[in-house]
Scaffold this active site. Structure first.
Site, PDB file in Angstrom:
ATOM      1  N   ASP A  99       1.015  -1.514  -0.092  1.00 47.99           N
ATOM      2  CA  ASP A  99      -0.146  -0.250  -0.101  1.00 47.99           C
ATOM      3  C   ASP A  99       1.065   1.173   0.505  1.00 47.99           C
ATOM      4  O   ASP A  99       1.758   1.249   0.638  1.00 47.99           O
ATOM      5  CB  ASP A  99      -0.982   0.012   0.809  1.00 47.99           C
ATOM      6  N   HIS A 101      -0.578   4.654   0.421  1.00 49.76           N
ATOM      7  CA  HIS A 101      -1.154   5.835   0.805  1.00 49.76           C
ATOM      8  C   HIS A 101      -0.233   5.916   2.342  1.00 49.76           C
ATOM      9  O   HIS A 101      -0.368   5.494   2.898  1.00 49.76           O
ATOM     10  CB  HIS A 101      -2.123   5.378   0.605  1.00 49.76           C
ATOM     11  N   SER A 152      -5.100  -4.184   1.798  1.00 51.26           N
ATOM     12  CA  SER A 152      -4.258  -3.738   3.322  1.00 51.26           C
ATOM     13  C   SER A 152      -5.135  -4.775   4.133  1.00 51.26           C
ATOM     14  O   SER A 152      -4.136  -4.831   5.610  1.00 51.26           O
ATOM     15  CB  SER A 152      -4.166  -2.067   3.596  1.00 51.26           C
TER      16      SER A 152
HETATM   17 CO1  B1M Z   1      -5.538   4.909  -4.613  1.00 57.84          CO
HETATM   18  N1  B1M Z   1      -7.761   4.080  -3.957  1.00 57.84           N
HETATM   19  N2  B1M Z   1      -5.588   4.032  -4.876  1.00 57.84           N
HETATM   20  N3  B1M Z   1      -4.957   6.298  -4.877  1.00 57.84           N
HETATM   21  N4  B1M Z   1      -6.402   6.393  -3.146  1.00 57.84           N
HETATM   22  C1  B1M Z   1      -8.181   5.078  -2.606  1.00 57.84           C
HETATM   23  C2  B1M Z   1      -8.008   4.298  -1.269  1.00 57.84           C
HETATM   24  C3  B1M Z   1      -9.532   4.143  -3.240  1.00 57.84           C
HETATM   25  C4  B1M Z   1     -10.883   3.836  -2.378  1.00 57.84           C
HETATM   26  C5  B1M Z   1     -10.269   5.333  -5.012  1.00 57.84           C
HETATM   27  C6  B1M Z   1     -11.423   4.657  -5.142  1.00 57.84           C
HETATM   28  O1  B1M Z   1     -11.269   3.522  -6.089  1.00 57.84           O
HETATM   29  N5  B1M Z   1     -12.536   4.787  -5.124  1.00 57.84           N
HETATM   30  C7  B1M Z   1      -8.751   2.235  -3.981  1.00 57.84           C
HETATM   31  C8  B1M Z   1      -8.859   1.508  -2.761  1.00 57.84           C
HETATM   32  C9  B1M Z   1     -10.024   0.597  -3.795  1.00 57.84           C
HETATM   33  C10 B1M Z   1     -10.336  -0.928  -2.697  1.00 57.84           C
HETATM   34  O2  B1M Z   1      -8.875  -1.314  -1.911  1.00 57.84           O
HETATM   35  N6  B1M Z   1     -11.156  -1.304  -2.424  1.00 57.84           N
HETATM   36  C11 B1M Z   1      -7.507   2.843  -4.406  1.00 57.84           C
HETATM   37  C12 B1M Z   1      -6.624   2.786  -5.402  1.00 57.84           C
HETATM   38  C13 B1M Z   1      -8.130   1.175  -6.139  1.00 57.84           C
HETATM   39  C14 B1M Z   1      -5.590   2.859  -6.370  1.00 57.84           C
HETATM   40  C15 B1M Z   1      -4.741   2.426  -6.968  1.00 57.84           C
HETATM   41  C16 B1M Z   1      -5.144   0.755  -6.832  1.00 57.84           C
HETATM   42  C17 B1M Z   1      -5.027   2.810  -8.037  1.00 57.84           C
HETATM   43  C18 B1M Z   1      -4.885   2.311  -9.202  1.00 57.84           C
HETATM   44  O3  B1M Z   1      -3.264   2.163  -9.312  1.00 57.84           O
HETATM   45  N7  B1M Z   1      -4.802   1.632 -10.334  1.00 57.84           N
HETATM   46  C19 B1M Z   1      -3.243   2.689  -6.734  1.00 57.84           C
HETATM   47  C20 B1M Z   1      -3.272   1.773  -5.557  1.00 57.84           C
HETATM   48  C21 B1M Z   1      -1.803   1.804  -5.347  1.00 57.84           C
HETATM   49  C22 B1M Z   1      -0.694   0.848  -4.002  1.00 57.84           C
HETATM   50  O4  B1M Z   1      -1.104   1.513  -2.573  1.00 57.84           O
HETATM   51  N8  B1M Z   1      -0.207   0.029  -4.400  1.00 57.84           N
HETATM   52  C23 B1M Z   1      -3.740   3.937  -5.303  1.00 57.84           C
HETATM   53  C24 B1M Z   1      -2.962   5.121  -5.872  1.00 57.84           C
HETATM   54  C25 B1M Z   1      -3.386   6.222  -5.275  1.00 57.84           C
HETATM   55  C26 B1M Z   1      -2.471   7.379  -5.363  1.00 57.84           C
HETATM   56  C27 B1M Z   1      -1.009   7.162  -5.319  1.00 57.84           C
HETATM   57  C28 B1M Z   1      -2.288   8.100  -6.900  1.00 57.84           C
HETATM   58  C29 B1M Z   1      -2.607   8.511  -4.479  1.00 57.84           C
HETATM   59  C30 B1M Z   1      -1.959   8.417  -2.835  1.00 57.84           C
HETATM   60  C31 B1M Z   1      -1.054   8.962  -2.186  1.00 57.84           C
HETATM   61  C32 B1M Z   1      -0.899   8.776  -0.997  1.00 57.84           C
HETATM   62  O5  B1M Z   1      -1.328   8.769  -0.060  1.00 57.84           O
HETATM   63  N9  B1M Z   1       0.692   9.849  -1.131  1.00 57.84           N
HETATM   64  C33 B1M Z   1      -3.932   8.300  -3.770  1.00 57.84           C
HETATM   65  C34 B1M Z   1      -5.436   8.470  -3.355  1.00 57.84           C
HETATM   66  C35 B1M Z   1      -5.299  10.030  -2.820  1.00 57.84           C
HETATM   67  C36 B1M Z   1      -6.593   8.204  -2.954  1.00 57.84           C
HETATM   68  C37 B1M Z   1      -8.088   8.425  -2.492  1.00 57.84           C
HETATM   69  C38 B1M Z   1      -8.329   9.460  -3.319  1.00 57.84           C
HETATM   70  C39 B1M Z   1      -7.573   9.434  -1.178  1.00 57.84           C
HETATM   71  C40 B1M Z   1      -6.414   8.636  -0.285  1.00 57.84           C
HETATM   72  C41 B1M Z   1      -7.009   9.971   1.149  1.00 57.84           C
HETATM   73  O6  B1M Z   1      -5.193   9.721   1.089  1.00 57.84           O
HETATM   74  N10 B1M Z   1      -7.611  10.452   2.237  1.00 57.84           N
HETATM   75  C42 B1M Z   1      -8.370   7.533  -1.876  1.00 57.84           C
HETATM   76  C43 B1M Z   1      -9.998   7.214  -1.974  1.00 57.84           C
HETATM   77  C44 B1M Z   1     -10.883   7.771  -0.625  1.00 57.84           C
HETATM   78  O7  B1M Z   1      -9.991   7.687   0.566  1.00 57.84           O
HETATM   79  N11 B1M Z   1     -12.005   8.765  -0.652  1.00 57.84           N
HETATM   80  C45 B1M Z   1      -7.979   6.237  -2.581  1.00 57.84           C
HETATM   81  C46 B1M Z   1      -7.222  11.551   2.785  1.00 57.84           C
HETATM   82  C47 B1M Z   1      -6.628  11.033   4.078  1.00 57.84           C
HETATM   83  C48 B1M Z   1      -5.831  12.328   5.348  1.00 57.84           C
HETATM   84  O8  B1M Z   1      -7.467  10.565   4.603  1.00 57.84           O
HETATM   85  O9  B1M Z   1      -5.750   7.988   4.230  1.00 57.84           O
HETATM   86  O10 B1M Z   1      -8.452   8.038   4.727  1.00 57.84           O
HETATM   87  P1  B1M Z   1      -6.921   8.382   4.647  1.00 57.84           P
HETATM   88  O11 B1M Z   1      -6.785   8.511   6.574  1.00 57.84           O
HETATM   89  C49 B1M Z   1      -8.075   8.823   7.555  1.00 57.84           C
HETATM   90  C50 B1M Z   1      -8.306   7.993   8.468  1.00 57.84           C
HETATM   91  O12 B1M Z   1      -8.594   6.466   7.114  1.00 57.84           O
HETATM   92  C51 B1M Z   1      -7.220   7.752   9.402  1.00 57.84           C
HETATM   93  O13 B1M Z   1      -6.845   9.182   9.796  1.00 57.84           O
HETATM   94  C52 B1M Z   1      -6.897   9.726   8.354  1.00 57.84           C
HETATM   95  C53 B1M Z   1      -8.036  11.391   8.782  1.00 57.84           C
HETATM   96  O14 B1M Z   1      -7.515  11.617  10.297  1.00 57.84           O
HETATM   97  N12 B1M Z   1      -6.317   6.780   9.322  1.00 57.84           N
HETATM   98  C54 B1M Z   1      -5.546   6.183  10.459  1.00 57.84           C
HETATM   99  C55 B1M Z   1      -5.130   6.525   8.230  1.00 57.84           C
HETATM  100  N13 B1M Z   1      -4.773   5.678   8.363  1.00 57.84           N
HETATM  101  C56 B1M Z   1      -4.367   5.601   9.885  1.00 57.84           C
HETATM  102  C57 B1M Z   1      -3.734   5.308  10.860  1.00 57.84           C
HETATM  103  C58 B1M Z   1      -3.710   5.385  12.054  1.00 57.84           C
HETATM  104  C59 B1M Z   1      -5.013   5.854  13.316  1.00 57.84           C
HETATM  105  C60 B1M Z   1      -5.990   6.694  12.108  1.00 57.84           C
HETATM  106  O15 B1M Z   1      -3.231   4.723  13.392  1.00 57.84           O
HETATM  107  C61 B1M Z   1      -1.951   3.796  12.905  1.00 57.84           C
END
Ligand code: B1M
Length: 214
Positions: A99, A101, A152
């Site tokens: 992963d 992200h 993940s």
């Molecule tokens: Co991707 N991605 N992505 N992506 N991406 C998602 C996760 C996805 C839901 C989008 C979608 O399709 N709707 C989807 C996953 C689907 C699934 O698994 N069922 C997805 C996919 C499919 C992919 C790829 C496979 C796409 C591809 O290549 N075809 C690929 C995967 C690569 C890989 O990981 N091997 C990929 C790639 C990417 C980018 C690189 C382009 C980019 C990431 C850049 C980066 O992180 N440096 C990206 C992004 C930006 C997203 C979305 C749009 C946004 C994620 C984000 O940053 N959110 C995402 C859709 C979504 O989430 N709405 C998506 C903002 C962030 C602040 O929130 O990380 O959730 P989040 O953290 C939150 C909480 O979750 C929590 O606290 C935070 C808030 O305070 N939290 C914790 C998180 N970790 C924590 C740990 C803790 C405590 C709390 O304690 C240890």
């Protein structure tokens, strides 16, 4: 467009043009920097996720959105409340194997670091073996795992199993979009000897870390 809408737009369109002046304005109207992130910026990111899911955005565009989010967080970080003083504990943070992200993980890093924790960030795609070695080296109080992909969540189960096999029972904090409290309690916790807690966001992560360290 209102300030909220403009802030969400920067993320959706992956454009930094005008971002900083609008963040400066937001700092005057929002109660704290984190609510700017959790509010309009996250709303923008959710929309990006939705559009991406509908094939209306490509990966390169989502990367641009991620860059805007990172720039916004970097700009806001110095304005966040910092509690100085004795360290509350040591946390190892990692995005799990497979992963990439890291925006959520980095936010957790900032929140914990600003609130008295020493954070060792192992970065992204961290394999269990790398984590085990880091735990042995740094002897953390908490292991924080982040992961956004559905696979993940399963990787966290494997990671917990591997840590247990290595004789590690340090409390684990997990978070990320594909996880739920139920999955954590039913699938990850049974595979581990120590505490496993689910955090819904970074502030929840801090509250749980404080609970562990009480
Ligand atoms: Co991707 N991605 N992505 N992506 N991406 C998602 C996760 C996805 C839901 C989008 C979608 O399709 N709707 C989807 C996953 C689907 C699934 O698994 N069922 C997805 C996919 C499919 C992919 C790829 C496979 C796409 C591809 O290549 N075809 C690929 C995967 C690569 C890989 O990981 N091997 C990929 C790639 C990417 C980018 C690189 C382009 C980019 C990431 C850049 C980066 O992180 N440096 C990206 C992004 C930006 C997203 C979305 C749009 C946004 C994620 C984000 O940053 N959110 C995402 C859709 C979504 O989430 N709405 C998506 C903002 C962030 C602040 O929130 O990380 O959730 P989040 O953290 C939150 C909480 O979750 C929590 O606290 C935070 C808030 O305070 N939290 C914790 C998180 N970790 C924590 C740990 C803790 C405590 C709390 O304690 C240890």
């Amino acid at each position: 467009l209102s300030l909220e809408e403009r802030l969400a737009r920067y993320v959706i369109e992956g454009s930094k043009d005008g971002l900083i002046p609008d963040l400066e304005k937001a700092l005057e109207t929002y109660s704290d920097p984190l609510s700017i992130i959790n509010g309009p910026l996250m709303a923008g990111m959710d929309e990006v996720g939705r559009l991406f899911n509908n094939n209306q955005l490509i990966v390169a565009e989502v990367l641009q959105s991620a860059e805007v989010m990172k720039a916004a967080v970097a700009f806001l970080e110095p304005y966040m409340e910092k509690k100085e003083g004795s360290t509350k504990g040591k946390v190892i943070l990692a995005t799990v194997k497979g992963d990439v992200h890291d925006i959520g993980k980095n936010l957790v890093d900032i929140i914990l670091s600003n609130n008295g924790y020493e954070v060792i960030d192992l970065g992204i795609k961290v394999a269990p073996q790398q984590l085990i070695e880091a735990v042995r080296e740094h002897q953390p109080d908490i292991i924080g795992l982040s992961g956004l992909l559905v696979k993940s969540a399963q990787q966290m189960v494997v990671t917990a199993q591997d840590l247990r096999q290595a004789g590690i029972s340090t409390p684990i904090l997990v978070g990320g979009a594909a996880l739920t409290r139920k999955f954590t309690e039913n699938k990850i916790a049974p595979e581990y000897d120590g505490i496993v807690l689910y955090a819904k966001d970074a502030m929840d992560g801090l509250a749980l870390a404080n609970q562990i360290q009480q």
